[in-house]
Design a protein around this motif. Structure first.
Motif, short mmCIF file in Angstrom:
data_model
loop_
_atom_site.label_atom_id
_atom_site.label_comp_id
_atom_site.label_asym_id
_atom_site.label_seq_id
_atom_site.Cartn_x
_atom_site.Cartn_y
_atom_site.Cartn_z
N THR A 121 0.85 -1.19 0.00
CA THR A 121 0.00 0.00 0.00
C THR A 121 0.88 1.24 0.00
OG1 THR A 121 -1.71 -1.17 1.26
CG2 THR A 121 -1.80 1.24 1.24
N GLN A 122 0.72 2.09 -1.02
CA GLN A 122 1.55 3.29 -1.08
C GLN A 122 1.14 4.25 0.04
OE1 GLN A 122 1.88 5.09 -4.92
NE2 GLN A 122 3.11 6.80 -4.20
N THR A 123 2.11 4.63 0.85
CA THR A 123 1.83 5.48 2.01
C THR A 123 2.16 6.95 1.76
OG1 THR A 123 4.03 5.02 2.92
CG2 THR A 123 2.22 3.57 3.59
N GLY A 124 2.81 7.23 0.63
CA GLY A 124 3.11 8.63 0.36
C GLY A 124 4.27 8.80 -0.59
N THR A 125 4.47 10.03 -1.04
CA THR A 125 5.57 10.39 -1.92
C THR A 125 6.26 11.62 -1.35
OG1 THR A 125 4.40 9.54 -3.87
CG2 THR A 125 6.22 11.04 -4.27
N THR A 126 7.58 11.55 -1.21
CA THR A 126 8.36 12.68 -0.69
C THR A 126 9.45 13.04 -1.69
OG1 THR A 126 9.80 11.16 0.53
CG2 THR A 126 7.91 12.10 1.71
N TYR A 127 10.04 14.21 -1.51
CA TYR A 127 11.03 14.73 -2.44
C TYR A 127 12.22 15.29 -1.68
CZ TYR A 127 6.87 14.77 -5.46
OH TYR A 127 5.74 14.42 -6.15
N ASN A 128 13.39 15.21 -2.31
CA ASN A 128 14.54 16.00 -1.87
C ASN A 128 15.24 16.52 -3.12
OD1 ASN A 128 16.14 13.90 -2.87
ND2 ASN A 128 16.48 12.99 -0.84
N THR A 129 16.44 17.03 -2.98
CA THR A 129 17.11 17.64 -4.13
C THR A 129 17.53 16.62 -5.18
OG1 THR A 129 19.20 17.52 -2.92
CG2 THR A 129 17.95 19.59 -2.77
N THR A 130 17.56 15.35 -4.80
CA THR A 130 18.05 14.32 -5.72
C THR A 130 16.97 13.34 -6.16
OG1 THR A 130 20.21 14.43 -4.64
CG2 THR A 130 19.82 12.55 -6.07
N TYR A 131 16.09 12.94 -5.24
CA TYR A 131 15.18 11.84 -5.51
C TYR A 131 13.72 12.20 -5.28
CZ TYR A 131 19.24 8.71 -5.42
OH TYR A 131 20.44 8.11 -5.66
N ILE A 132 12.87 11.49 -6.03
CA ILE A 132 11.46 11.32 -5.68
C ILE A 132 11.37 9.98 -4.97
CG2 ILE A 132 9.11 11.10 -6.56
CD1 ILE A 132 10.04 12.57 -9.08
#
Length: 279
Positions: A200-211
């Motif tokens: 179950t996908q719990t969320g999507t986060t970001y930083n300067t390099t990755y999704i």
């Protein structure tokens, strides 16, 4: 009686002719097969080999001449170069040439170090005076080596898949996707092979390099080894690509079991001390 014998004799003669008829059919079929142009095949992109931090070699293979009757082969190669961090894309000049099956590789050198390249290989095989032809197109991703060590060539992928937050009854699989490269994510599936269930996908986060996409698996068994299959579908320059990752992980012991074990060890220690005092 004579008529009956003649009838049997006729059947016998026809049966004797069957093997001959079968042999004639088998000798005619390949000829028609060839005349209809089915012996036209095409070269196949076999591998792309990074040579150092800026160069790579594209290699292809022609089919055996006993199967391939084509005498005119045009090869088209398009190379898209892009470098993580510069967020830029360069569409290089297309390479087109006609070959009589003697050219089997192309080596290219670029300015950027440790860059990604999408190589699209196309061909068009024909036979002189035959209207039929066979065309093939395929694309493959590659990446050149690092500057510090030209023998270290990382896997040509935008994606990293890692297990995180492993407990006795649950774990999270995190998919890391480089966020500055020109691709469009289509879908991500994380499957638990043991039970044929999906995270179950719990969320999507970001930083300067990755999704970063996280997928939760709950209600699992302690001290159990699970096999994870992850499929990431994305499109780059209208080319659809699917990448598959497989690995195993083992859940930890149950906290109840750990607590019970600790209590047992503590109790055994106290009992041993008491015995020493008695004796």
């Amino acid at each position: 009686m004579n008529n009956h014998c003649s009838y049997l004799s006729c059947i016998h003669h026809h049966l004797l002719l069957l093997p001959l008829l079968l042999l004639l059919c088998l000798s005619v079929i390949p000829l028609c097969y060839s005349q209809n142009g089915y012996y036209i095949t095409q070269p196949t992109l076999t591998q792309i080999t990074p040579l150092n931090s800026t160069a790579f070699t594209i290699t292809w293979q022609f089919p055996n001449s006993s199967f391939d009757q084509s005498d005119l082969i045009r090869i088209y190669i398009s190379i898209f170069a892009f470098y993580n961090g510069y967020n830029s894309t360069w569409d290089t000049t297309n390479y087109t040439f006609t070959t009589n099956k003697t050219i089997t590789s192309l080596t290219k050198n670029y300015d950027f170090v440790n860059a990604f390249y999408l190589v699209c290989f196309s061909s068009n095989s024909t036979i002189t005076n035959v209207t039929q032809f066979v065309a093939l197109s395929t694309c493959q991703l590659t990446r050149t080596c690092t500057r510090s060590n030209s023998s270290v060539c990382p896997k040509a992928s935008f994606i990293t898949v890692l297990p995180t937050q492993i407990s006795s009854n649950s774990f999270i699989i995190t998919v890391y996707l480089l966020n500055s490269l020109p691709y469009t994510l289509t879908s991500t599936q994380v499957q638990l092979i043991n039970t044929n269930t999906y995270g179950t996908q719990t969320g999507t986060t970001y930083n300067t390099t990755y999704i970063m996409q996280s997928f939760l698996f709950s209600n699992q068994q302690p001290k159990t080894t699970y096999t994870i299959n992850t499929i990431v579908n994305y499109t780059i320059f209208t080319t659809a690509i699917a990448e598959t990752y497989n690995f195993t992980l083992t859940t930890s012991r149950s906290s109840i079991l750990v607590c019970t074990s600790d209590r047992f060890i503590f109790g055994a220690s106290i009992f041993a001390i008491l015995l020493m005092k008695v004796f």
